[in-house]
Design a protein around this motif. Structure first.
Motif, PDB file in Angstrom:
ATOM      1  N   LEU A  45      38.529  42.805  37.147  1.00 43.31           N
ATOM      2  CA  LEU A  45      38.465  41.430  36.663  1.00 43.31           C
ATOM      3  C   LEU A  45      39.512  40.566  37.360  1.00 43.31           C
ATOM      4  O   LEU A  45      39.207  39.448  37.789  1.00 43.31           O
ATOM      5  N   ASP A  46      40.725  41.060  37.499  1.00 41.22           N
ATOM      6  CA  ASP A  46      41.771  40.276  38.161  1.00 41.22           C
ATOM      7  C   ASP A  46      41.396  39.965  39.605  1.00 41.22           C
ATOM      8  O   ASP A  46      41.616  38.848  40.081  1.00 41.22           O
TER       9      ASP A  46
ATOM     10  N   ARG B 129      36.215  38.929  27.909  1.00 36.51           N
ATOM     11  CA  ARG B 129      36.570  40.225  27.310  1.00 36.51           C
ATOM     12  C   ARG B 129      37.569  40.955  28.220  1.00 36.51           C
ATOM     13  O   ARG B 129      37.358  42.058  28.674  1.00 36.51           O
ATOM     14  N   ARG B 130      38.684  40.314  28.466  1.00 33.07           N
ATOM     15  CA  ARG B 130      39.675  40.824  29.415  1.00 33.07           C
ATOM     16  C   ARG B 130      40.167  42.231  29.063  1.00 33.07           C
ATOM     17  O   ARG B 130      40.188  43.120  29.904  1.00 33.07           O
ATOM     18  N   ALA B 131      40.562  42.458  27.822  1.00 30.51           N
ATOM     19  CA  ALA B 131      41.103  43.763  27.432  1.00 30.51           C
ATOM     20  C   ALA B 131      40.060  44.866  27.607  1.00 30.51           C
ATOM     21  O   ALA B 131      40.369  45.948  28.121  1.00 30.51           O
ATOM     22  N   ASP B 132      38.831  44.593  27.196  1.00 30.90           N
ATOM     23  CA  ASP B 132      37.761  45.593  27.332  1.00 30.90           C
ATOM     24  C   ASP B 132      37.498  45.916  28.797  1.00 30.90           C
ATOM     25  O   ASP B 132      37.325  47.074  29.166  1.00 30.90           O
ATOM     26  N   LEU B 133      37.453  44.885  29.638  1.00 25.60           N
ATOM     27  CA  LEU B 133      37.184  45.100  31.067  1.00 25.60           C
ATOM     28  C   LEU B 133      38.332  45.812  31.756  1.00 25.60           C
ATOM     29  O   LEU B 133      38.115  46.690  32.586  1.00 25.60           O
TER      30      LEU B 133
ATOM     31  N   LEU C  72      30.869  33.290  38.494  1.00 23.02           N
ATOM     32  CA  LEU C  72      32.280  33.487  38.841  1.00 23.02           C
ATOM     33  C   LEU C  72      33.083  32.238  38.458  1.00 23.02           C
ATOM     34  O   LEU C  72      34.193  32.347  37.927  1.00 23.02           O
ATOM     35  N   GLY C  73      32.511  31.068  38.677  1.00 22.08           N
ATOM     36  CA  GLY C  73      33.181  29.826  38.280  1.00 22.08           C
ATOM     37  C   GLY C  73      33.368  29.726  36.781  1.00 22.08           C
ATOM     38  O   GLY C  73      34.407  29.258  36.301  1.00 22.08           O
ATOM     39  N   ILE C  74      32.370  30.158  36.032  1.00 24.83           N
ATOM     40  CA  ILE C  74      32.487  30.164  34.571  1.00 24.83           C
ATOM     41  C   ILE C  74      33.617  31.100  34.145  1.00 24.83           C
ATOM     42  O   ILE C  74      34.429  30.763  33.276  1.00 24.83           O
TER      43      ILE C  74
ATOM     44  N   GLY D 279      37.498  34.149  42.768  1.00 23.29           N
ATOM     45  CA  GLY D 279      36.844  32.957  42.253  1.00 23.29           C
ATOM     46  C   GLY D 279      37.727  31.737  42.328  1.00 23.29           C
ATOM     47  O   GLY D 279      37.274  30.630  42.637  1.00 23.29           O
ATOM     48  N   SER D 280      39.015  31.901  42.069  1.00 23.50           N
ATOM     49  CA  SER D 280      39.968  30.788  42.172  1.00 23.50           C
ATOM     50  C   SER D 280      40.100  30.318  43.610  1.00 23.50           C
ATOM     51  O   SER D 280      40.173  29.130  43.881  1.00 23.50           O
TER      52      SER D 280
END
Length: 107
Positions: A94-95, A82-86, A27-29, A101-102
């Protein structure tokens, strides 16, 4: 230059994504990769307190789950989210993970 194997967008599985997101190191990565720029693996793992071989394992889990793509150029590897794919496959997941994670990184 070559890209390492990764699932096609339609082959990304929710369970694999959730498994990859369940680890604090991974998650940090991902939080590091949230700027949507390509990073070297060394830069993406900066600040992650694990051995190099363990970091390599985490990158492989993220790639095989479909969260990142990895490009190899010589002996160097570069990763990108791979933001668009996810977002196409699982909108909002993802968001939510990046937000969580932040928040974890700030504590």
């Amino acid at each position: 230059m070559r890209y390492l194997p990764q699932p096609a967008t339609g082959d990304i599985r929710f369970v694999a994504v959730m498994h990859a997101l369940s680890d604090q190191v991974r998650l940090g990565i991902l939080v590091t990769l949230a700027d949507d720029e390509e990073h070297s693996c060394a830069a993406a793992a900066e600040g992650v307190d694990v051995h190099k071989s363990t970091a390599t394992h985490h990158f492989r889990v993220l790639r095989e789950a479909g969260l990142i793509s990895t490009r190899q150029e010589g002996r160097s590897r570069f990763v990108r989210l791979r933001r668009a794919d996810l977002n196409n496959r699982f909108p909002g997941v993802l968001d939510a993970a990046l937000t969580a994670g932040s928040m974890t990184a700030e504590v």
